[in-house]
Scaffold this motif. Structure first.
Motif, PDB file in Angstrom:
ATOM      1  N   THR A 197      10.331  27.182 -36.998  1.00 53.33           N
ATOM      2  CA  THR A 197      10.388  27.482 -35.468  1.00 53.33           C
ATOM      3  C   THR A 197       9.329  28.311 -35.050  1.00 53.33           C
ATOM      4  O   THR A 197       9.014  28.676 -33.792  1.00 53.33           O
ATOM      5  N   ASP A 239      26.922  33.622 -31.410  1.00 51.16           N
ATOM      6  CA  ASP A 239      25.705  32.482 -31.023  1.00 51.16           C
ATOM      7  C   ASP A 239      25.921  31.459 -32.202  1.00 51.16           C
ATOM      8  O   ASP A 239      26.069  31.658 -33.431  1.00 51.16           O
ATOM      9  N   HIS A 240      26.015  30.152 -31.451  1.00 55.75           N
ATOM     10  CA  HIS A 240      26.014  28.969 -32.224  1.00 55.75           C
ATOM     11  C   HIS A 240      24.934  28.992 -33.374  1.00 55.75           C
ATOM     12  O   HIS A 240      25.082  28.304 -34.272  1.00 55.75           O
ATOM     13  N   TYR A 241      23.812  29.262 -32.934  1.00 55.04           N
ATOM     14  CA  TYR A 241      22.580  28.891 -33.717  1.00 55.04           C
ATOM     15  C   TYR A 241      22.688  30.003 -34.850  1.00 55.04           C
ATOM     16  O   TYR A 241      22.506  29.145 -36.122  1.00 55.04           O
ATOM     17  N   TYR A 242      23.059  31.077 -34.729  1.00 49.13           N
ATOM     18  CA  TYR A 242      23.156  32.083 -36.187  1.00 49.13           C
ATOM     19  C   TYR A 242      24.436  31.367 -36.856  1.00 49.13           C
ATOM     20  O   TYR A 242      24.268  31.611 -38.150  1.00 49.13           O
ATOM     21  N   GLN A 243      25.331  31.028 -36.210  1.00 47.51           N
ATOM     22  CA  GLN A 243      26.530  30.602 -37.170  1.00 47.51           C
ATOM     23  C   GLN A 243      26.165  29.424 -37.891  1.00 47.51           C
ATOM     24  O   GLN A 243      26.576  29.319 -39.176  1.00 47.51           O
ATOM     25  N   HIS A 244      25.395  28.465 -37.254  1.00 46.36           N
ATOM     26  CA  HIS A 244      24.742  27.234 -37.872  1.00 46.36           C
ATOM     27  C   HIS A 244      24.052  27.755 -39.045  1.00 46.36           C
ATOM     28  O   HIS A 244      24.061  27.177 -40.214  1.00 46.36           O
ATOM     29  N   LEU A 245      23.131  28.514 -38.875  1.00 45.46           N
ATOM     30  CA  LEU A 245      22.266  29.097 -39.980  1.00 45.46           C
ATOM     31  C   LEU A 245      23.153  29.785 -41.182  1.00 45.46           C
ATOM     32  O   LEU A 245      22.769  29.499 -42.263  1.00 45.46           O
ATOM     33  N   GLU A 259      13.512  28.492 -41.610  1.00 46.97           N
ATOM     34  CA  GLU A 259      13.825  28.574 -40.257  1.00 46.97           C
ATOM     35  C   GLU A 259      12.642  29.392 -39.501  1.00 46.97           C
ATOM     36  O   GLU A 259      12.077  28.895 -38.469  1.00 46.97           O
ATOM     37  N   LYS A 307      32.325  25.923 -34.747  1.00 50.68           N
ATOM     38  CA  LYS A 307      31.408  25.934 -36.045  1.00 50.68           C
ATOM     39  C   LYS A 307      32.416  26.940 -36.883  1.00 50.68           C
ATOM     40  O   LYS A 307      32.153  26.968 -38.078  1.00 50.68           O
TER      41      LYS A 307
END
Lengths: 291, 336
Positions: free
Chosen positions: B267, B22-28, B263, B145
């Motif tokens: 959110t 998941d890109h979101y968790y990689q970003h975090l 976060e 990422k």
């Protein structure tokens, strides 16, 4: 020549208000040994109190001094009693914990203000907000002149209080040597709480006096906190006389900077003074006046 | 077990992007690793040497702008900024430390705050060089990422290990002695001014590199973002304090916790209230959810206050205290 005199006058008038901000800060600095980085935010709260008084209750800003000063006095006491005093007993590695705490308190105050009043610009426009009178060619803003004299009145009262009254003497004793004051029977915890309240009330006065000629939004606290610490550094940490000199100097420097260099550099000038003081007069005016 | 813990952590971190797609968790996670670097930098000057910095954003922004200007003005790869960003941050730190370390007490903390503002003003006003409020936009090197993740991980590992090496060396003992008692340190022949400078420059170098990484990863910066007092400087302090002041792994724990908390507030509890509102169809909860995400800075401020009050030495530093508070079986103190 007129431009020069005009700048001088407006610088000194503004400097009077800055002194009031600086005295509050330097009192807290002297007694607690920390810089209060929520000082501008306390002023912002006072300005919102004034705004509410004027807008919803129709109270004149100068009369609302009677509301904003006690309100901030109690807010300051509460902050000291419930957040800063407990920190003194906590065992921690860093001595700057209390300073960090004031940063956190500043953030909370700003965000609460944004929550209630949103980020919109507010102002209090009275009959005398834009009124001026002239002496020769030089124009004086009526609101700023009144503010200047009230600021002087408060400064004189403050001096009388510090020098003549029992409480004032206890405050000065605590500032000079906390342990010795404690041994002489001064309740230093109560004194720090009172001092934070008094410092907050003074900055509340400055905020209320500024309100008729200034605008207001939640983030206004930050720049004034920076001004306050520049004044305190300029005057010398913990020095009341120094804070007055520092306030007037900053007012003059800002006025001349705005006239002769440009408005964009308004905030930079204070910081430039800060660096110059660190370089050439570490310790501030206190080193020259010895008070 | 204690010795194996860092290795297990390392293995988990190495495997992370291969398992979580998941890109979101990689970003975090990339942000967490970046904050590990910044937090380590803050920790060495504030936590170990005792000179609390309120202006890490000055070094962070300098590093970021170095990388950005390399790409836009000189036309060379912004990745060079990873090295030179640290160097330019040191170039800012050097004269600054030389001036401010002559004075004791609150001056350094205040001066860092001022430096933060000065750097932001310079970046805003000097439009011919920095494009002012328009900011700098570069084209990212990688689409995925994953490469950024491993670069950030490498940087985080390097910073944690180098701090460990420094703190086990002679320098480390000098730093701690300055924090504990400057007069005593001086009387033992330690040049306190010099070693404060060393500590500040190491911190600035690490923070500058993190800034350059941010520029490369995000592709866009402006003065308000990279020189932000709240989002960078205060966050750096929080990462240091929450994790544990003056501990090697403190910033690692602090970065995890703070990015998650940030976060969490931003959110609106990961959309919990929004979901609740759509399930129940209640207007009141919708309004409440809106307020919660608006007030994320307020939540952050309250967190600052609570952390300093309750956990002044951080999660790692106060670990034993936390365990004894949470433990249901209170062990009796053995007296004797």
């Amino acid at each position: 020549m007129e431009v020069f005199l005009q700048t001088l006058v407006s610088g000194i008038l503004k400097g009077g208000l800055y002194s009031l901000i600086g005295i509050g800060m330097t009192l807290i600095m002297g007694v607690m040994g920390i810089i209060n980085l929520a000082h501008g935010q306390l002023m912002m709260v006072a300005m919102y109190v004034t705004f509410v008084c004027f807008h919803y209750l129709g109270i004149d800003p100068y009369i609302s001094l009677l509301v904003s000063m006690p309100a901030l006095f109690f807010l300051g006491m509460a902050i000291q009693k419930f957040t800063l005093n407990p920190l003194m007993e906590v065992e921690s590695i860093l001595p700057e914990n209390q300073v960090l705490m004031t940063v956190g308190i500043g953030m909370v105050l700003t965000e609460i203000a944004r929550f209630i009043f949103t980020s919109d610009y507010k102002s209090v426009s009275t009959k005398y907000s834009n009124a001026t009178f002239f002496i020769g060619e030089i124009s004086f803003s009526i609101a700023l002149t009144i503010a200047f004299f009230i600021a002087i009145l408060f400064t004189v009262l403050m001096f009388w209080f510090l020098v003549k009254t029992d409480l004032g003497r206890s405050i000065r004793a605590t500032a000079q040597d906390k342990d010795a004051a404690l041994l002489m029977g001064v309740n230093s915890k109560r004194i720090t709480t009172m001092t934070f309240g008094i410092g907050s009330a003074l900055v509340a006065a400055a905020g209320t006096l500024l309100m008729p000629i200034y605008y207001l939004f939640p983030d206004i606290g930050g720049p004034f906190t920076r001004k306050a610490f520049v004044i305190t550094i300029l005057g010398g940490l913990g020095s009341t006389v120094g804070a007055i000199f520092g306030g007037v100097t900053l007012g003059l420097a800002e006025a001349f900077g705005a006239t002769y260099i440009g408005m964009a550099f308004d905030d930079m000038i204070g910081l430039l003074i800060f660096i110059l003081v660190l370089l050439f007069l570490p310790g501030g005016f206190k080193r020259l006046t010895k008070i | 077990m204690r010795k194996a813990a860092p290795l297990i952590l390392l293995a988990v971190l190495l495997a992370f992007p291969l398992v979580v797609r998941d890109h979101y968790y990689q970003h975090l996670m990339i942000l967490v690793l970046m904050w590990v670097v910044i937090g380590s930098g803050w920790n060495i000057i504030a936590g170990y040497t005792g000179q609390v910095s309120f202006g890490d954003a000055a070094f962070f922004g300098t590093g970021a702008y170095t990388a950005g200007l390399f790409a836009t003005k000189l036309g060379i790869s912004p990745w060079w900024g990873m090295v030179f960003g640290g160097v330019t941050a040191m170039a800012v730190a050097f004269p600054f430390g030389w001036i401010t370390f002559r004075l004791r007490g609150a001056y350094f903390a205040l001066a860092t705050l001022a430096l933060n503002e000065v750097m932001r003003h310079i970046a805003t006003i000097w439009e011919s060089l920095t494009d002012g409020m328009v900011g700098i936009l570069i084209i990212q090197t990688f689409v995925s990422k994953v490469p950024y993740y491993y670069i950030a991980l490498a940087l985080a590992i390097v910073s944690v290990i180098s701090i460990q090496i420094i703190m086990n060396s002679r320098w480390g003992y000098y730093f701690v002695s300055i924090r504990e008692d400057q007069d005593a340190a001086e009387s033992l022949g330690i040049d306190t001014h010099y070693f404060k400078m060393v500590s500040l420059n190491v911190a600035a170098f690490l923070t500058g590199m993190a800034g350059a990484l941010y520029m490369n990863y995000m592709g866009f910066i402006d003065p308000e973002v990279v020189f932000s007092l709240h989002d960078i400087s205060i966050m750096a302090i929080l990462v240091g304090i929450v994790g544990g002041v003056g501990t090697i792994y403190g910033p690692v724990v602090g970065a995890f916790v703070m990015v998650a908390v940030h976060e969490f507030f931003r959110t609106g509890f990961f959309g919990f209230f929004k979901g609740l509102a759509s399930i129940t169809g209640s207007d009141a909860i919708t309004v409440f959810a809106k307020y919660v995400s608006q007030a994320h800075v307020l939540g952050f401020g309250i967190l600052v206050v609570l952390v300093i009050l309750l956990l002044p030495n951080g999660i790692v530093g106060d670990w034993n205290k936390i365990i004894s508070k949470l433990s249901p079986f209170k062990r009796k103190e053995v007296v004797g």
